[in-house]
Design a protein around this motif. Structure first.
Motif, PDB file in Angstrom:
ATOM      1  N   LEU A 100       0.790  -1.327   0.016  1.00  0.00           N
ATOM      2  CA  LEU A 100       0.027  -0.022  -0.089  1.00  0.00           C
ATOM      3  C   LEU A 100       0.981   1.378   0.101  1.00  0.00           C
ATOM      4  CD1 LEU A 100      -2.656   1.434   0.248  1.00  0.00           C
ATOM      5  CD2 LEU A 100      -2.573   1.236   2.687  1.00  0.00           C
ATOM      6  N   PHE A 101       1.840   1.147   0.709  1.00  0.00           N
ATOM      7  CA  PHE A 101       2.822   2.450   0.785  1.00  0.00           C
ATOM      8  C   PHE A 101       3.574   2.669  -0.425  1.00  0.00           C
ATOM      9  CE2 PHE A 101       6.481   4.969   1.750  1.00  0.00           C
ATOM     10  CZ  PHE A 101       6.029   5.809   2.669  1.00  0.00           C
ATOM     11  N   ILE A 102       3.786   1.568  -1.137  1.00  0.00           N
ATOM     12  CA  ILE A 102       4.460   1.856  -2.529  1.00  0.00           C
ATOM     13  C   ILE A 102       3.611   2.363  -3.575  1.00  0.00           C
ATOM     14  CG2 ILE A 102       5.365   0.472  -4.451  1.00  0.00           C
ATOM     15  CD1 ILE A 102       6.278  -1.597  -2.438  1.00  0.00           C
ATOM     16  N   ALA A 103       2.309   1.836  -3.501  1.00  0.00           N
ATOM     17  CA  ALA A 103       1.186   2.553  -4.451  1.00  0.00           C
ATOM     18  C   ALA A 103       0.693   3.824  -4.196  1.00  0.00           C
ATOM     19  CB  ALA A 103       0.004   1.605  -4.380  1.00  0.00           C
ATOM     20  N   ALA A 104       0.743   4.168  -2.729  1.00  0.00           N
ATOM     21  CA  ALA A 104       0.209   5.470  -2.225  1.00  0.00           C
ATOM     22  C   ALA A 104       1.060   6.547  -2.493  1.00  0.00           C
ATOM     23  CB  ALA A 104       0.055   5.625  -0.667  1.00  0.00           C
ATOM     24  N   THR A 105       2.704   6.215  -2.756  1.00  0.00           N
ATOM     25  CA  THR A 105       3.526   7.153  -3.109  1.00  0.00           C
ATOM     26  C   THR A 105       3.904   7.531  -4.894  1.00  0.00           C
ATOM     27  OG1 THR A 105       5.351   5.612  -2.961  1.00  0.00           O
ATOM     28  CG2 THR A 105       5.086   6.829  -1.016  1.00  0.00           C
ATOM     29  N   ASP A 106       3.075   6.526  -5.562  1.00  0.00           N
ATOM     30  CA  ASP A 106       3.486   6.512  -6.815  1.00  0.00           C
ATOM     31  C   ASP A 106       1.904   7.074  -7.578  1.00  0.00           C
ATOM     32  OD1 ASP A 106       3.688   6.196  -9.565  1.00  0.00           O
ATOM     33  OD2 ASP A 106       5.078   4.351  -9.248  1.00  0.00           O
ATOM     34  N   GLN A 107       1.786   8.333  -8.031  1.00  0.00           N
ATOM     35  CA  GLN A 107       0.443   8.532  -8.526  1.00  0.00           C
ATOM     36  C   GLN A 107       0.121   7.703 -10.048  1.00  0.00           C
ATOM     37  OE1 GLN A 107      -0.517  12.579  -9.026  1.00  0.00           O
ATOM     38  NE2 GLN A 107       0.965  13.020  -7.418  1.00  0.00           N
ATOM     39  N   ARG A 108       1.159   7.194 -10.456  1.00  0.00           N
ATOM     40  CA  ARG A 108       0.736   6.304 -11.724  1.00  0.00           C
ATOM     41  C   ARG A 108      -0.251   4.928 -11.305  1.00  0.00           C
ATOM     42  NH1 ARG A 108       6.645   4.670 -13.755  1.00  0.00           N
ATOM     43  NH2 ARG A 108       6.676   4.457 -11.424  1.00  0.00           N
ATOM     44  N   TRP A 109      -0.243   4.467  -9.907  1.00  0.00           N
ATOM     45  CA  TRP A 109      -1.216   3.824  -9.613  1.00  0.00           C
ATOM     46  C   TRP A 109      -2.649   4.365  -9.578  1.00  0.00           C
ATOM     47  CZ3 TRP A 109      -0.578  -0.930 -10.725  1.00  0.00           C
ATOM     48  CH2 TRP A 109       1.003  -1.443 -10.797  1.00  0.00           C
ATOM     49  N   SER A 110      -3.566   3.960  -9.821  1.00  0.00           N
ATOM     50  CA  SER A 110      -4.828   4.641  -9.672  1.00  0.00           C
ATOM     51  C   SER A 110      -5.666   4.294  -8.644  1.00  0.00           C
ATOM     52  CB  SER A 110      -5.766   4.058 -10.734  1.00  0.00           C
ATOM     53  OG  SER A 110      -6.270   2.549 -10.613  1.00  0.00           O
ATOM     54  N   LYS A 111      -6.558   5.058  -8.294  1.00  0.00           N
ATOM     55  CA  LYS A 111      -7.437   4.960  -7.193  1.00  0.00           C
ATOM     56  C   LYS A 111      -7.848   3.511  -6.818  1.00  0.00           C
ATOM     57  CE  LYS A 111     -11.956   6.190  -5.316  1.00  0.00           C
ATOM     58  NZ  LYS A 111     -12.709   7.438  -5.021  1.00  0.00           N
ATOM     59  N   LYS A 112      -8.107   2.702  -8.114  1.00  0.00           N
ATOM     60  CA  LYS A 112      -8.567   1.307  -8.148  1.00  0.00           C
ATOM     61  C   LYS A 112      -7.652   0.387  -7.552  1.00  0.00           C
ATOM     62  CE  LYS A 112     -12.212  -1.010  -9.535  1.00  0.00           C
ATOM     63  NZ  LYS A 112     -13.461  -0.813  -8.584  1.00  0.00           N
ATOM     64  N   ALA A 113      -6.424   0.609  -7.758  1.00  0.00           N
ATOM     65  CA  ALA A 113      -5.049  -0.104  -7.547  1.00  0.00           C
ATOM     66  C   ALA A 113      -5.290   0.067  -5.860  1.00  0.00           C
ATOM     67  CB  ALA A 113      -3.944   0.281  -7.984  1.00  0.00           C
ATOM     68  N   VAL A 114      -5.399   1.215  -5.398  1.00  0.00           N
ATOM     69  CA  VAL A 114      -5.300   1.513  -3.930  1.00  0.00           C
ATOM     70  C   VAL A 114      -6.427   0.764  -3.204  1.00  0.00           C
ATOM     71  CG1 VAL A 114      -5.458   3.222  -2.390  1.00  0.00           C
ATOM     72  CG2 VAL A 114      -3.984   3.725  -4.236  1.00  0.00           C
ATOM     73  N   GLN A 115      -7.626   1.065  -3.888  1.00  0.00           N
ATOM     74  CA  GLN A 115      -8.959   0.104  -3.415  1.00  0.00           C
ATOM     75  C   GLN A 115      -8.383  -1.300  -3.257  1.00  0.00           C
ATOM     76  OE1 GLN A 115     -11.820   1.761  -6.098  1.00  0.00           O
ATOM     77  NE2 GLN A 115     -12.317   3.231  -4.568  1.00  0.00           N
ATOM     78  N   TRP A 116      -7.863  -1.951  -4.225  1.00  0.00           N
ATOM     79  CA  TRP A 116      -7.591  -3.348  -4.200  1.00  0.00           C
ATOM     80  C   TRP A 116      -6.834  -3.772  -2.993  1.00  0.00           C
ATOM     81  CZ3 TRP A 116      -6.103  -3.523  -9.913  1.00  0.00           C
ATOM     82  CH2 TRP A 116      -7.294  -3.663 -10.785  1.00  0.00           C
ATOM     83  N   LEU A 117      -5.741  -2.967  -2.945  1.00  0.00           N
ATOM     84  CA  LEU A 117      -4.825  -3.138  -1.821  1.00  0.00           C
ATOM     85  C   LEU A 117      -5.511  -2.960  -0.386  1.00  0.00           C
ATOM     86  CD1 LEU A 117      -1.595  -1.334  -3.460  1.00  0.00           C
ATOM     87  CD2 LEU A 117      -1.997  -3.728  -2.817  1.00  0.00           C
ATOM     88  N   LEU A 118      -6.609  -2.368  -0.235  1.00  0.00           N
ATOM     89  CA  LEU A 118      -7.322  -1.855   1.023  1.00  0.00           C
ATOM     90  C   LEU A 118      -8.397  -2.922   1.154  1.00  0.00           C
ATOM     91  CD1 LEU A 118      -7.045   1.893   1.079  1.00  0.00           C
ATOM     92  CD2 LEU A 118      -6.009   0.295   2.652  1.00  0.00           C
ATOM     93  N   ASP A 119      -8.812  -3.600  -0.059  1.00  0.00           N
ATOM     94  CA  ASP A 119     -10.069  -4.363   0.156  1.00  0.00           C
ATOM     95  C   ASP A 119     -10.129  -5.451   1.478  1.00  0.00           C
ATOM     96  OD1 ASP A 119     -12.425  -5.586  -1.432  1.00  0.00           O
ATOM     97  OD2 ASP A 119     -11.288  -7.370  -0.868  1.00  0.00           O
ATOM     98  N   ASP A 120     -11.312  -5.432   1.940  1.00  0.00           N
ATOM     99  CA  ASP A 120     -11.322  -6.063   3.147  1.00  0.00           C
ATOM    100  C   ASP A 120     -11.352  -7.612   3.147  1.00  0.00           C
ATOM    101  OD1 ASP A 120     -12.078  -4.242   4.983  1.00  0.00           O
ATOM    102  OD2 ASP A 120     -14.234  -3.894   4.454  1.00  0.00           O
TER     103      ASP A 120
END
Length: 188
Positions: A100-120
């Motif tokens: 999650l931290f890697i994706a959060a720091t790289d704007q090339r990763w979309s909101k959808k990718a962040v959501q997948w990483l945070l999925d319950d």
């Protein structure tokens, strides 16, 4: 790399993306059994591309999710890696960073990718409360990188609302997330 910038890895990324595709709801479709051999080839190429060079390779266990995030693969491939290796979302790379931290720091990763990483279910929402090796929360890193509320920052905030009240201890100035976002937006 050829004259057009095509590498064996980008060729396999394109092939896996085209072969597996997305369903009618625009979500990736699960890998079929016939695609497993192609996935194994992808793993070999990613491992070769990251061996001793990628920030996620610490000489220990190979972490495909971390490697793909650093290589910025197509998102459908990241989705498959999360489905097949969701336990890696709780593992740190040599910098102490969770995926999650890697994706959060790289704007090339979309909101959808962040959501997948945070999925319950397949993700790890607890990652929003965990710091990296510099004691920085994903919310701090996302704000400092220029992510907006509608671009994944809001999803991280919903997973860890208490992070709003914590200053960024990695920054000598100890700024709060809204301050980091303001500075980043002012300099853009």
């Amino acid at each position: 790399e050829d004259d057009d910038g095509v590498t064996p890895l980008s060729t396999v990324f394109d092939l896996v993306s085209a072969t597996t595709g997305r369903g009618t709801d625009d979500e990736p479709r699960p890998l079929e059994e016939r695609h497993e051999r192609l996935w194994e080839k992808l793993l070999i190429l990613v491992r070769a591309a990251t061996f001793a060079a990628a920030p996620g390779n610490d000489g220990g266990e190979f972490r495909i999710v971390h490697a793909l995030l650093h290589l910025h693969c197509p998102e459908v491939i990241l989705w498959h890696a999360i489905q097949k290796n969701h336990s890696q979302l709780r593992e740190r790379d040599m910098n102490g960073s969770l995926p999650l931290f890697i994706a959060a720091t790289d704007q090339r990763w979309s909101k959808k990718a962040v959501q997948w990483l945070l999925d319950d279910v397949q993700g790890y929402p607890g990652a929003a409360c965990e710091t990296d090796g510099l004691m920085r929360l994903p919310l701090h890193a996302a704000a400092a990188s220029g992510r907006t509320f509608d671009d994944g920052l809001g999803d991280i905030l919903r997973a860890a609302p208490e992070a709003l009240q914590q200053p960024d201890v990695a920054e000598k100035r100890g700024m709060y997330p809204f301050m980091l976002a303001a500075i980043r937006n002012e300099s853009s």
